[in-house]
Enzyme design. Structure first.
Site, PDB file in Angstrom:
ATOM      1  N   GLY A 242      -1.483  14.788   3.035  1.00  0.00           N
ATOM      2  CA  GLY A 242      -1.142  13.480   2.494  1.00  0.00           C
ATOM      3  C   GLY A 242      -2.324  12.733   1.911  1.00  0.00           C
ATOM      4  CG  HIS A 243      -1.538   8.773   0.458  1.00  0.00           C
ATOM      5  ND1 HIS A 243      -0.734   7.876  -0.204  1.00  0.00           N
ATOM      6  CD2 HIS A 243      -1.274   8.567   1.768  1.00  0.00           C
ATOM      7  CE1 HIS A 243      -0.043   7.165   0.657  1.00  0.00           C
ATOM      8  NE2 HIS A 243      -0.358   7.579   1.859  1.00  0.00           N
TER       9      HIS A 243
END
Length: 348
Positions: A242-243
């Protein structure tokens, strides 16, 4: 190209136990399928029967075996699997000659920075404006290198890899087919109109040297700042990062694992298959998270974790044992209740 056993010994750092240094091999194979021109290795005791029956030209073996096959050349090494990999790399490098150049169907923006005599750009690849490709790198068919993205030296991007705008890869990075580096992070907020609205993801992904990334793995760009994959880390197929995640050096992440946004993972961490790690957490150096664990709290380094929610391994095993015994315990309670009421527990 053939190798003498003397050359195999030098390449693997081993010791010739049986055989003549001048004998030659021309390839590699498994113990059960190898012929007299092939090298094989014994890396697991469950293949010992195949070892005794092999017809290989030479076998890489660990020290201290109780028995050997007759008439087979043997080279003793500390780690047969790792030594065998050196042979595989040798034969692959000979059979797949690297020829630099840009395929006629590739699209390379005039502002891209690369030396056509020192890189290879495959059929249908797209190199966008301002992208930089380091010498010795191989960009496979159908790859897209986004605007101002950087690919370091001696990287290998297999077919259909996407490196989106401004993301940065170090040197000696290998990316398997279909991986996407720098896709938008999953960021949405509910608006006043009752509809979800996307949050702009304007950061980048930064990948260190000697990182391997598996097929169809996705690494999201940061909302702001960087998503980071540390030097030497190896990521399997079908992994989701994920970011704003930060993964340290020399970690292992195995297939179908997922790491939610803004989580920090230390150095030398092992994340086994199908592990889920929630967002905004910290995992310490040298932690091991066993398969299918669900991580919802911070984890200290140097320990083994398992289960959902993930806890230290021995504690998780005890919990699992209790859960497995639950039907039996429920039956015991019911039987005691029946006995207290004067009923026969065997009759239900």
């Amino acid at each position: 190209m053939k190798l003498t056993l003397a050359a195999v010994q030098e390449l693997t750092g081993g010791k010739l136990l049986i055989g003549t240094p001048e004998s030659e091999i021309s390839g590699v194979s498994t113990l059960s399928e190898a012929g007299s021109d092939d090298a094989a290795f014994l890396g697991n005791e469950k293949y010992f029967h195949d070892f005794l029956a092999t017809r290989a030209g030479v076998v890489l073996v660990p020290p201290g075996l109780p028995q050997y096959p007759e008439g087979i050349a043997l080279i003793e090494v500390a780690n047969p699997s790792l030594a065998f990999n050196a042979l595989v790399k040798h034969f692959m490098s000979v059979s797949t000659a690297w020829i630099p150049g840009i395929h006629p169907s590739a699209v390379v923006d005039p502002s891209a920075k690369l030396d056509a005599s020192a890189v290879r750009i495959g059929a249908g690849a797209v190199i966008e404006a301002g992208a930089c490709i380091g010498n010795g790198s191989d960009i496979g068919p159908g790859c897209v290198i986004g605007a101002s993205a950087v690919v370091g030296e001696c990287c290998k991007l297999h077919a259909r890899v996407v490196v989106r705008e401004r993301c940065r890869l170090g040197s000696h990075v290998v990316v398997q087919p279909g991986a996407v580096i720098g896709s938008d992070g999953f960021g949405f907020l509910m608006g006043a109109n009752g509809c979800y609205e996307g949050i702009d993801q304007v950061g980048i992904v930064e990948i260190g040297d000697h990182v391997d990334i598996g097929a169809n793995t996705t690494i999201d760009r940061a909302r702001f700042g960087r998503t980071v994959i540390g030097e030497g880390t190896k990521i399997d197929n079908l992994v989701q990062i994920g970011h704003n995640v930060e993964i340290g050096r020399h970690c292992i992440l195995v297939a179908q694992s997922g790491v939610a946004g803004s989580t920090q993972i230390g150095d030398y961490v092992t994340v086994a298959a199908q592990v889920g790690i929630a967002g905004h957490l910290k995992v310490g150096d040298k932690a091991t998270i066993a398969a299918q664990a669900g991580v919802i709290t911070h984890l200290e380094g140097g320990k083994v974790y398992w289960g959902t929610p993930a806890s230290e391994f021995m504690q998780a095993k005890k919990q699992y044992a209790c859960i497995r015994r639950l039907p039996e315990l429920v039956k015991d309670v019911r039987d005691l209740k029946k006995a207290a009421e004067g009923q026969d527990p065997s009759k239900s």
